[in-house]
Enzyme design. Structure first.
Site, PDB file in Angstrom:
ATOM      1  N   GLU A 115      15.702  47.970  -3.829  1.00 29.37           N
ATOM      2  CA  GLU A 115      15.640  48.141  -2.375  1.00 29.37           C
ATOM      3  C   GLU A 115      14.196  48.380  -1.954  1.00 29.37           C
ATOM      4  O   GLU A 115      13.329  48.606  -2.808  1.00 29.37           O
ATOM      5  CB  GLU A 115      16.515  49.334  -1.946  1.00 29.37           C
ATOM      6  N   HIS A 243      16.911  54.038  10.680  1.00 24.22           N
ATOM      7  CA  HIS A 243      17.097  52.743  10.023  1.00 24.22           C
ATOM      8  C   HIS A 243      16.790  51.667  11.067  1.00 24.22           C
ATOM      9  O   HIS A 243      17.296  51.738  12.182  1.00 24.22           O
ATOM     10  CB  HIS A 243      18.529  52.600   9.501  1.00 24.22           C
ATOM     11  N   ARG A 290      10.432  50.180   5.939  1.00 22.71           N
ATOM     12  CA  ARG A 290      11.445  50.594   6.907  1.00 22.71           C
ATOM     13  C   ARG A 290      10.859  51.293   8.153  1.00 22.71           C
ATOM     14  O   ARG A 290      11.203  50.967   9.278  1.00 22.71           O
ATOM     15  CB  ARG A 290      12.379  51.565   6.185  1.00 22.71           C
ATOM     16  N   HIS A 351      19.231  57.983  11.015  1.00 28.53           N
ATOM     17  CA  HIS A 351      19.910  57.683   9.754  1.00 28.53           C
ATOM     18  C   HIS A 351      19.928  58.867   8.789  1.00 28.53           C
ATOM     19  O   HIS A 351      20.943  59.151   8.166  1.00 28.53           O
ATOM     20  CB  HIS A 351      19.189  56.494   9.113  1.00 28.53           C
ATOM     21  N   ARG A 386      11.899  59.368   3.180  1.00 30.93           N
ATOM     22  CA  ARG A 386      12.797  59.242   2.020  1.00 30.93           C
ATOM     23  C   ARG A 386      12.780  57.841   1.429  1.00 30.93           C
ATOM     24  O   ARG A 386      12.857  56.849   2.156  1.00 30.93           O
ATOM     25  CB  ARG A 386      14.230  59.576   2.458  1.00 30.93           C
TER      26      ARG A 386
HETATM   27  C1  LIG Z   1      25.542  54.258   6.684  1.00 25.43           C
HETATM   28  C2  LIG Z   1      24.853  55.072   5.620  1.00 25.43           C
HETATM   29  C3  LIG Z   1      24.433  54.475   4.455  1.00 25.43           C
HETATM   30  C4  LIG Z   1      23.797  55.234   3.465  1.00 25.43           C
HETATM   31  N1  LIG Z   1      23.448  54.629   2.289  1.00 25.43           N
HETATM   32  C5  LIG Z   1      22.917  55.398   1.298  1.00 25.43           C
HETATM   33  C6  LIG Z   1      22.648  54.827   0.013  1.00 25.43           C
HETATM   34  O1  LIG Z   1      22.920  53.656  -0.234  1.00 25.43           O
HETATM   35  N2  LIG Z   1      22.096  55.630  -0.940  1.00 25.43           N
HETATM   36  C7  LIG Z   1      21.782  56.946  -0.723  1.00 25.43           C
HETATM   37  O2  LIG Z   1      21.266  57.628  -1.630  1.00 25.43           O
HETATM   38  N3  LIG Z   1      22.043  57.509   0.485  1.00 25.43           N
HETATM   39  C8  LIG Z   1      22.613  56.781   1.482  1.00 25.43           C
HETATM   40  N4  LIG Z   1      22.896  57.363   2.681  1.00 25.43           N
HETATM   41  C9  LIG Z   1      22.661  58.803   2.834  1.00 25.43           C
HETATM   42  C10 LIG Z   1      23.735  59.587   2.077  1.00 25.43           C
HETATM   43  O3  LIG Z   1      24.982  58.966   2.251  1.00 25.43           O
HETATM   44  C11 LIG Z   1      23.835  61.022   2.561  1.00 25.43           C
HETATM   45  O4  LIG Z   1      22.572  61.605   2.629  1.00 25.43           O
HETATM   46  C12 LIG Z   1      24.695  61.842   1.609  1.00 25.43           C
HETATM   47  O5  LIG Z   1      25.938  61.223   1.435  1.00 25.43           O
HETATM   48  C13 LIG Z   1      24.877  63.245   2.144  1.00 25.43           C
HETATM   49  O6  LIG Z   1      25.828  63.901   1.342  1.00 25.43           O
HETATM   50  P1  LIG Z   1      26.174  65.405   1.632  1.00 25.43           P
HETATM   51  O7  LIG Z   1      27.180  65.823   0.630  1.00 25.43           O
HETATM   52  O8  LIG Z   1      24.937  66.193   1.747  1.00 25.43           O
HETATM   53  O9  LIG Z   1      26.799  65.394   3.107  1.00 25.43           O
HETATM   54  P2  LIG Z   1      27.993  64.568   3.735  1.00 25.43           P
HETATM   55  O10 LIG Z   1      28.491  63.537   2.818  1.00 25.43           O
HETATM   56  O11 LIG Z   1      27.569  64.139   5.088  1.00 25.43           O
HETATM   57  O12 LIG Z   1      29.115  65.677   3.902  1.00 25.43           O
HETATM   58  C14 LIG Z   1      28.975  66.712   4.849  1.00 25.43           C
HETATM   59  C15 LIG Z   1      30.296  67.450   4.933  1.00 25.43           C
HETATM   60  O13 LIG Z   1      30.161  68.659   5.663  1.00 25.43           O
HETATM   61  C16 LIG Z   1      31.254  68.809   6.545  1.00 25.43           C
HETATM   62  N5  LIG Z   1      30.825  69.718   7.620  1.00 25.43           N
HETATM   63  C17 LIG Z   1      29.758  69.568   8.446  1.00 25.43           C
HETATM   64  N6  LIG Z   1      29.683  70.638   9.273  1.00 25.43           N
HETATM   65  C18 LIG Z   1      30.706  71.466   8.957  1.00 25.43           C
HETATM   66  C19 LIG Z   1      31.171  72.709   9.464  1.00 25.43           C
HETATM   67  N7  LIG Z   1      30.579  73.352  10.484  1.00 25.43           N
HETATM   68  N8  LIG Z   1      32.264  73.282   8.905  1.00 25.43           N
HETATM   69  C20 LIG Z   1      32.934  72.661   7.885  1.00 25.43           C
HETATM   70  N9  LIG Z   1      32.547  71.473   7.377  1.00 25.43           N
HETATM   71  C21 LIG Z   1      31.448  70.885   7.909  1.00 25.43           C
HETATM   72  C22 LIG Z   1      31.561  67.395   6.967  1.00 25.43           C
HETATM   73  O14 LIG Z   1      32.842  67.283   7.535  1.00 25.43           O
HETATM   74  C23 LIG Z   1      31.401  66.673   5.625  1.00 25.43           C
HETATM   75  O15 LIG Z   1      32.572  66.836   4.851  1.00 25.43           O
HETATM   76  C24 LIG Z   1      23.535  56.611   3.680  1.00 25.43           C
HETATM   77  C25 LIG Z   1      23.951  57.214   4.864  1.00 25.43           C
HETATM   78  C26 LIG Z   1      24.612  56.460   5.827  1.00 25.43           C
HETATM   79  C27 LIG Z   1      25.058  57.152   7.088  1.00 25.43           C
END
Ligand SMILES: Cc1cc2nc3c(=O)[nH]c(=O)nc-3n(C[C@H](O)[C@H](O)[C@H](O)COP(=O)(O)OP(=O)(O)OC[C@H]3O[C@@H](n4cnc5c(N)ncnc54)[C@H](O)[C@@H]3O)c2cc1C
Length: 519
Positions: A115, A243, A290, A351, A386
């Site tokens: 990428e 993005h 990007r 993003h 990032r």
């Molecule tokens: C379209 C898209 C494509 C992406 N592609 C990539 C990729 O190819 N590779 C890569 O490395 N990264 C990618 N990313 C980034 C990556 O997906 C995220 O940074 C990562 O998944 C974040 O994981 P996390 O566990 O920190 O949070 P999340 O997966 O966002 O989970 C957060 C959780 O917290 C919960 N929550 C939030 N607030 C509260 C609250 N007050 N009380 C209770 N629960 C709460 C939510 O409901 C959710 O369950 C992408 C992001 C997007 C949007």
């Protein structure tokens, strides 16, 4: 009814679930998550996870260098080393939990993609649905574990500290401790006290602070806001990644991502009059990095006053387009665009948040017994920008670090009595429009004034507008029965304030913070 646990995990994305699975044999885990368990940014990740698995030193060095370069040399090199070198373990853990990655034809090696910003092929993926596969497999494991309880549709409102015992808590003073959180049971409309020996914030990003975002609706910066209110340290909030090419489809939230791979395949960006414009901005044209592409599109849109530019892949053979991008092809067809014949309307979208809750290499925040992991945390990996596909890797590596550290001394912990949530004076339920309108206003000025290109006057204006919304929101919060939209608005106001103030404090245009008034 109040509850107690050893580990309170807030969130259910990759960071939260992988942490929970690693501590559940040591103590009781409660996961609270505000929507259904799989509603998380993680599920949307398409590209994959950057990882040099069992790699040669040279390959790891190259991943480290790419991360440093992309982060404008602002990343913490020790942290970059830790994450890159932690990849083998991270992928081993994911595989143990059942995650499948695409394999090369020989069947023994991973099929690796490349990428933007990566000088080598090093992205492990599962088709173009990596996040979905990860979330799905980890949810299966979590559901099976007898020591993990999942409370879906439960919203963490505020973290519990000595403040709730009537003591003064200050950001500048050490010694603040966390004892769990007040949690809103959304279905039964009641707030209860959930005391925990360790609290782990894994609430993901802040995309919904902006008008256009690729993030699902859960990404409202709740974790950052909660930790800030609890007087924890929040840093690097000015580094918000946009993005460049989200599908322009008014009314659709989140915006559908048109992967960078489409430009990699030869697509060019054009104005609505059909003129190629990227050559003006960067020698690599449409293949520029990007952040440069996002800024260039933003500039073209500001000049023309239009809402989108076009991404044009129509010069490539239709068969090849469909074979390479079946998902994008199908999705665009649903909105009447045949990408083999029509240009794709695109615009930049918020993003990813590079900053967030300050944590050390054990994922410890500045508040004792409080950890932050995943996108909500600022580990020092991303610096000012990032590198694509580094965030999933960071989430797993730091979840493991948190797991190792947070089990130490667990048995000796005694939790104080915490007063119940105070409902007094909060009986009103005013019209929803007061909340939704404030959210829309905030998203508008955050996008236009605190988005991809900033200036002193834009930031000042945004702060003035935010002040009004802040006062109105605090007034609503004091008078009204607690609700998720109101809490989310309050959190997004707090997060917007942090982005604006930290952007104002930046002395240089660097990485994702670009101001026309700064060098
Ligand atoms: C379209 C898209 C494509 C992406 N592609 C990539 C990729 O190819 N590779 C890569 O490395 N990264 C990618 N990313 C980034 C990556 O997906 C995220 O940074 C990562 O998944 C974040 O994981 P996390 O566990 O920190 O949070 P999340 O997966 O966002 O989970 C957060 C959780 O917290 C919960 N929550 C939030 N607030 C509260 C609250 N007050 N009380 C209770 N629960 C709460 C939510 O409901 C959710 O369950 C992408 C992001 C997007 C949007």
């Amino acid at each position: 009814m109040n509850r107690d646990t050893d580990f309170l995990v807030i969130g259910s994305g990759l960071a939260a679930l992988s942490y929970a699975l690693q501590v559940a044999d040591v103590g009781r885990v409660i996961i609270v998550t505000k929507s259904s368990i799989d509603n998380a940014n993680t599920r949307y990740a398409q590209g994959g996870i950057a990882a040099v698995v069992g790699g040669k030193e040279e390959q790891m060095e190259s991943h480290i260098e790419d991360t440093m370069v992309c982060g404008s040399q602002q990343s913490d090199r020790d942290v970059v080393e830790m994450v890159v070198r932690g990849a083998t373990n991270a992928i081993f853990n994911l595989s143990e939990w059942g995650v499948r990655f695409d394999m090369a034809e020989c069947g023994e090696e991973y099929k690796l993609a490349r990428e933007g910003g990566h000088s080598e092929h090093r992205i492990l993926h599962h088709k173009d649905l990596t996040g979905f596969e990860i979330e799905h497999r980890l949810v299966e494991q979590v559901r099976k574990h007898p020591n993990i309880e999942v409370l879906e549709h439960h919203f963490a409102v505020d973290l519990l500290t000595q403040h709730h015992l009537g003591k003064l808590v200050k950001r500048s003073l050490p010694g603040t401790e966390c004892y769990g959180a007040y949690v809103l049971d959304i279905v039964n409309k009641r707030v209860f006290t959930l005391r925990a020996k360790r609290t782990i914030v894994a609430t993901g990003g802040i995309g919904n602070v902006y008008h256009t975002t690729t993030n699902p609706s859960i990404a409202t910066g709740d974790g950052v806001a909660m930790v800030h209110r609890a007087k924890g340290h929040i840093v690097d909030m000015e580094f918000v990644q946009f993005h460049p090419t989200a599908l322009y489809n008014p009314g659709e939230r989140p915006s559908f991502l048109i992967s960078e791979a489409v430009r990699g395949f030869g697509a060019v960006l054009r104005t609505q009059r059909g003129e190629e414009f990227m050559e003006k901005y960067h020698p690599m044209g449409s293949l520029a990095p990007r952040d440069v592409v996002a800024r260039s599109i933003d500039n073209e849109l500001k000049i023309s006053g239009e809402e989108y530019v076009y991404l044009d892949i129509t010069h490539k053979p239709a068969k090849e387009i469909i074979a390479h991008f079946p998902n994008i092809y199908e999705k665009c067809l649903t909105v009447g665009i045949d990408i083999t014949k029509d240009m794709i309307p695109v615009q930049p979208a918020a993003h990813y948040l590079c900053g967030g809750v300050w944590v050390d290499k054990n994922s410890r925040s500045s508040i004792e017994q409080l950890y932050a992991i995943g996108e909500v945390a600022r580990t020092g990996l991303h610096g000012a920008n990032r590198l694509a596909s580094n965030s999933l890797l960071e989430a797993v590596v730091f979840a493991s670090a948190a797991a190792r550290h947070s089990v130490i001394g667990l048995d000796s912990e005694v939790l104080p009595e915490i007063p119940d949530w105070d409902f007094r004076g909060t009986t009103n339920t005013e019209e929803m429009v007061l909340i939704t309108q404030s959210i829309k206003e905030m998203q508008q000025f955050m996008s236009y004034y605190v988005g991809i290109v900033r200036s002193n006057i834009r930031l000042e204006r945004a702060l003035q507008r935010l002040q009004i919304i802040y006062e109105e929101t605090e007034h609503l919060y004091r008078r009204n029965t607690i609700s998720v939209p109101l809490c989310e608005l309050r959190n997004m106001v707090e997060v917007s304030y942090l982005v604006i103030k930290q952007a104002m404090a930046q002395k240089h245009s660097i990485g994702l913070h670009y101001s026309i008034d700064l060098q």
